[in-house]
Design a protein around this motif. Structure first.
Motif, PDB file in Angstrom:
ATOM      1  N   MET A   1       0.852  -1.208   0.000  1.00 34.61           N
ATOM      2  CA  MET A   1       0.000   0.000   0.000  1.00 34.61           C
ATOM      3  C   MET A   1       0.878   1.244   0.000  1.00 34.61           C
ATOM      4  O   MET A   1       1.884   1.321   0.708  1.00 34.61           O
ATOM      5  CB  MET A   1      -0.906   0.001   1.228  1.00 34.61           C
ATOM      6  CG  MET A   1      -1.733   1.280   1.398  1.00 34.61           C
ATOM      7  SD  MET A   1      -2.835   1.664   0.009  1.00 34.61           S
ATOM      8  CE  MET A   1      -4.094   0.410   0.219  1.00 34.61           C
ATOM      9  N   LYS A   2       0.494   2.214  -0.797  1.00 39.64           N
ATOM     10  CA  LYS A   2       1.243   3.461  -0.859  1.00 39.64           C
ATOM     11  C   LYS A   2       1.074   4.239   0.433  1.00 39.64           C
ATOM     12  O   LYS A   2       0.060   4.164   1.118  1.00 39.64           O
ATOM     13  CB  LYS A   2       0.760   4.305  -2.038  1.00 39.64           C
ATOM     14  CG  LYS A   2       1.075   3.697  -3.398  1.00 39.64           C
ATOM     15  CD  LYS A   2       0.667   4.640  -4.510  1.00 39.64           C
ATOM     16  CE  LYS A   2       0.943   4.020  -5.877  1.00 39.64           C
ATOM     17  NZ  LYS A   2       2.379   3.761  -6.089  1.00 39.64           N
ATOM     18  N   ALA A  29      -9.075  13.730   0.832  1.00 39.56           N
ATOM     19  CA  ALA A  29      -9.116  12.943  -0.405  1.00 39.56           C
ATOM     20  C   ALA A  29      -8.017  11.877  -0.400  1.00 39.56           C
ATOM     21  O   ALA A  29      -8.237  10.745  -0.854  1.00 39.56           O
ATOM     22  CB  ALA A  29      -8.975  13.864  -1.616  1.00 39.56           C
ATOM     23  N   TRP A  30      -6.857  12.228   0.109  1.00 35.84           N
ATOM     24  CA  TRP A  30      -5.763  11.252   0.210  1.00 35.84           C
ATOM     25  C   TRP A  30      -6.144  10.135   1.175  1.00 35.84           C
ATOM     26  O   TRP A  30      -5.875   8.949   0.916  1.00 35.84           O
ATOM     27  CB  TRP A  30      -4.480  11.934   0.686  1.00 35.84           C
ATOM     28  CG  TRP A  30      -3.694  12.601  -0.391  1.00 35.84           C
ATOM     29  CD1 TRP A  30      -3.415  13.925  -0.527  1.00 35.84           C
ATOM     30  CD2 TRP A  30      -3.039  11.953  -1.499  1.00 35.84           C
ATOM     31  NE1 TRP A  30      -2.652  14.162  -1.648  1.00 35.84           N
ATOM     32  CE2 TRP A  30      -2.407  12.961  -2.260  1.00 35.84           C
ATOM     33  CE3 TRP A  30      -2.938  10.635  -1.924  1.00 35.84           C
ATOM     34  CZ2 TRP A  30      -1.679  12.696  -3.408  1.00 35.84           C
ATOM     35  CZ3 TRP A  30      -2.214  10.353  -3.076  1.00 35.84           C
ATOM     36  CH2 TRP A  30      -1.590  11.371  -3.810  1.00 35.84           C
ATOM     37  N   ARG A  31      -6.745  10.483   2.293  1.00 40.60           N
ATOM     38  CA  ARG A  31      -7.131   9.457   3.273  1.00 40.60           C
ATOM     39  C   ARG A  31      -8.179   8.515   2.685  1.00 40.60           C
ATOM     40  O   ARG A  31      -8.170   7.304   2.959  1.00 40.60           O
ATOM     41  CB  ARG A  31      -7.644  10.114   4.554  1.00 40.60           C
ATOM     42  CG  ARG A  31      -6.554  10.857   5.331  1.00 40.60           C
ATOM     43  CD  ARG A  31      -7.046  11.373   6.677  1.00 40.60           C
ATOM     44  NE  ARG A  31      -6.024  12.154   7.350  1.00 40.60           N
ATOM     45  CZ  ARG A  31      -5.009  11.648   8.043  1.00 40.60           C
ATOM     46  NH1 ARG A  31      -4.902  10.326   8.174  1.00 40.60           N
ATOM     47  NH2 ARG A  31      -4.118  12.434   8.627  1.00 40.60           N
ATOM     48  N   GLN A  32      -9.060   9.070   1.888  1.00 41.59           N
ATOM     49  CA  GLN A  32     -10.063   8.236   1.237  1.00 41.59           C
ATOM     50  C   GLN A  32      -9.426   7.296   0.223  1.00 41.59           C
ATOM     51  O   GLN A  32      -9.840   6.134   0.085  1.00 41.59           O
ATOM     52  CB  GLN A  32     -11.110   9.112   0.555  1.00 41.59           C
ATOM     53  CG  GLN A  32     -12.259   8.334  -0.072  1.00 41.59           C
ATOM     54  CD  GLN A  32     -13.314   9.246  -0.686  1.00 41.59           C
ATOM     55  OE1 GLN A  32     -13.109  10.443  -0.826  1.00 41.59           O
ATOM     56  NE2 GLN A  32     -14.446   8.668  -1.058  1.00 41.59           N
ATOM     57  N   ALA A  33      -8.398   7.780  -0.474  1.00 45.66           N
ATOM     58  CA  ALA A  33      -7.754   6.974  -1.519  1.00 45.66           C
ATOM     59  C   ALA A  33      -6.816   5.915  -0.952  1.00 45.66           C
ATOM     60  O   ALA A  33      -6.761   4.791  -1.463  1.00 45.66           O
ATOM     61  CB  ALA A  33      -6.989   7.889  -2.477  1.00 45.66           C
ATOM     62  N   LEU A  34      -6.077   6.272   0.098  1.00 43.35           N
ATOM     63  CA  LEU A  34      -5.024   5.389   0.604  1.00 43.35           C
ATOM     64  C   LEU A  34      -5.358   4.728   1.934  1.00 43.35           C
ATOM     65  O   LEU A  34      -4.675   3.787   2.342  1.00 43.35           O
ATOM     66  CB  LEU A  34      -3.708   6.175   0.763  1.00 43.35           C
ATOM     67  CG  LEU A  34      -3.167   6.890  -0.473  1.00 43.35           C
ATOM     68  CD1 LEU A  34      -1.855   7.595  -0.136  1.00 43.35           C
ATOM     69  CD2 LEU A  34      -2.980   5.929  -1.636  1.00 43.35           C
ATOM     70  N   GLY A  35      -6.388   5.246   2.619  1.00 45.50           N
ATOM     71  CA  GLY A  35      -6.668   4.786   3.973  1.00 45.50           C
ATOM     72  C   GLY A  35      -5.988   5.703   4.977  1.00 45.50           C
ATOM     73  O   GLY A  35      -4.808   6.051   4.802  1.00 45.50           O
ATOM     74  N   SER A  36      -6.689   6.088   6.020  1.00 51.71           N
ATOM     75  CA  SER A  36      -6.156   7.051   6.983  1.00 51.71           C
ATOM     76  C   SER A  36      -4.861   6.585   7.615  1.00 51.71           C
ATOM     77  O   SER A  36      -3.975   7.402   7.930  1.00 51.71           O
ATOM     78  CB  SER A  36      -7.194   7.331   8.086  1.00 51.71           C
ATOM     79  OG  SER A  36      -8.258   8.106   7.584  1.00 51.71           O
ATOM     80  N   THR A 349     -10.659  14.630  -5.400  1.00 54.84           N
ATOM     81  CA  THR A 349     -10.494  13.210  -5.721  1.00 54.84           C
ATOM     82  C   THR A 349      -9.748  13.037  -7.036  1.00 54.84           C
ATOM     83  O   THR A 349      -8.823  12.211  -7.133  1.00 54.84           O
ATOM     84  CB  THR A 349     -11.868  12.515  -5.793  1.00 54.84           C
ATOM     85  OG1 THR A 349     -12.555  12.701  -4.557  1.00 54.84           O
ATOM     86  CG2 THR A 349     -11.712  11.036  -6.074  1.00 54.84           C
ATOM     87  N   GLN A 350     -10.118  13.823  -8.049  1.00 58.39           N
ATOM     88  CA  GLN A 350      -9.439  13.720  -9.336  1.00 58.39           C
ATOM     89  C   GLN A 350      -7.988  14.146  -9.224  1.00 58.39           C
ATOM     90  O   GLN A 350      -7.100  13.564  -9.860  1.00 58.39           O
ATOM     91  CB  GLN A 350     -10.158  14.577 -10.384  1.00 58.39           C
ATOM     92  CG  GLN A 350      -9.623  14.396 -11.802  1.00 58.39           C
ATOM     93  CD  GLN A 350      -9.751  12.971 -12.288  1.00 58.39           C
ATOM     94  OE1 GLN A 350     -10.803  12.356 -12.162  1.00 58.39           O
ATOM     95  NE2 GLN A 350      -8.667  12.428 -12.842  1.00 58.39           N
ATOM     96  N   GLY A 351      -7.710  15.169  -8.394  1.00 61.09           N
ATOM     97  CA  GLY A 351      -6.331  15.609  -8.199  1.00 61.09           C
ATOM     98  C   GLY A 351      -5.455  14.521  -7.617  1.00 61.09           C
ATOM     99  O   GLY A 351      -4.320  14.297  -8.068  1.00 61.09           O
TER     100      GLY A 351
END
Length: 362
Positions: A1-2, A29-36, A349-351
């Motif tokens: 995971m990143k 948005a990062w937390r949503q994409a990668l997990g907090s 989110t797109q960013g």
């Protein structure tokens, strides 16, 4: 995971809840994409209020940033907002260890001016430039500015809009209609500083041959007293309202009362306030020098650009005022279409997805 490590000198605080809200939205948005659990933020503890507090707060911030580098796996994405203040630490990082992080610098506006205009900052940037994997610009025009001024290849610069209008400006608002008493309200939301060019707006307003005109200025700054004095000298003080700085949640109600929003600023990396006005259904007249405004302002569709200083602005406002009601309503309807383009999903989110795609492609 990143993994993501985010450094920022802009972040909401208890005393300044609107300070850097767009960075907080980016973090979410990062937390949503990668997990907090895979996102770590290092942010300034409070908004500086003096030179002494700025030195203290930035020293504390840089120390905590340096400590946050420990035990991070290779390939961790390091996203740095407003990079000018982090250049010394980033330079030391580039010197002290082999390439370990995927380094993303997010520019927001004046940070580019500060780097390009300082021999010290420019020297630091040039020395660590080879370690920078990606630069993020808030508009296409600013993307080319970074390329031209810092000599970063365009392939290593992407555009990500800096903020969204969100649900706040997308909520149902009252229909676009004449202001009470058929007043024609010229409005502007801006910091009252020299580069924002509000003096030109005030001088143009005084020359308008429009009955029942009013001017509303929302914002504060070092020029407020001078602008109020100028309004007196021009004989328009009684029809000019200085509302001061307002919380963002109060802006939709104020904006939707404007007949037209004027954006006279001389330079902006993006210009979110104009997008917010459009989202409220208010046509915008912007200074043609604002190249970034071409991202959202379409001539004759949702507003106009003006040239020629005071007289050019007078002509643009008076031309707009003479439009038939149906044409003004059409401009208003088209203006609201920015709500989708600048939604949270389209911006934040797109960013995040664009940055991840860029990293993966490399």
């Amino acid at each position: 995971m990143k993994r993501l490590l985010l450094w920022t000198n802009l972040y909401p605080t208890h005393a300044a809840p609107h300070y850097g809200t767009f960075v907080k939205s980016t973090e979410q948005a990062w937390r949503q994409a990668l997990g907090s659990e895979n996102v770590e933020r290092v942010a300034i503890r409070e908004k500086p209020t003096s030179k002494l507090s700025k030195i203290r707060l930035y020293t504390d911030l840089l120390v905590r940033c340096a400590l946050s580098l420990r035990n991070k796996p290779a390939g961790t994405l390091l996203e740095v907002h407003y990079p000018v203040y982090f250049l010394p630490l980033l330079y030391l990082l580039a010197l002290m260890k082999p390439k370990h992080f995927y380094l993303v610098l997010r520019f927001h506006g004046t940070d580019l001016v500060q780097i390009a205009g300082s021999s010290v900052f420019r020297g630091l940037f040039d020395r660590l430039k080879s370690s920078v994997d990606l630069c993020v610009a808030p508009s296409e025009h600013f993307r080319h500015e970074i390329h031209a001024q810092l000599k970063v290849p365009l392939a290593r610069i992407i555009k990500v809009y800096p903020d969204s209008v969100g649900e706040l400006f997308a909520a149902p608002l009252h229909a676009y209609e004449p202001a009470p008493d058929d007043a024609f309200i010229v409005g502007c939301v801006s910091r009252l500083e020299p580069g924002k060019n509000c003096q030109t707006l005030l001088e143009a307003f005084a020359k308008l041959d429009i009955p029942n005109k009013r001017l509303v200025l929302v914002g504060d700054g070092s020029q407020r007293a001078a602008l109020a004095q100028l309004a007196q000298q021009l004989g328009v003080a009684d029809i000019t309202t200085f509302k001061g700085a307002l919380p963002r949640e109060q802006l939709p109600e104020v904006l939707s009362d404007f007949s037209v929003f004027v954006f006279p600023s001389l330079r902006e990396s993006f210009g979110l306030v104009a997008v917010e006005a459009l989202a409220c259904g208010v046509p915008v007249i912007a200074n043609a020098q604002l190249h970034a405004a071409q991202e959202y302002l379409k001539e004759g569709e949702n507003g106009y650009f003006y040239e020629g200083g005071v007289d050019g602005l007078v002509a643009a406002i008076e031309t707009f005022h003479t439009l038939p009601a149906a044409e003004r309503a059409a401009l208003s309807a088209q203006a609201k279409s920015v709500r989708h383009r600048f939604s949270d999903q389209q911006v934040f989110t797109q960013g995040v997805n664009d940055i991840l795609s860029q990293q993966q492609s490399e």
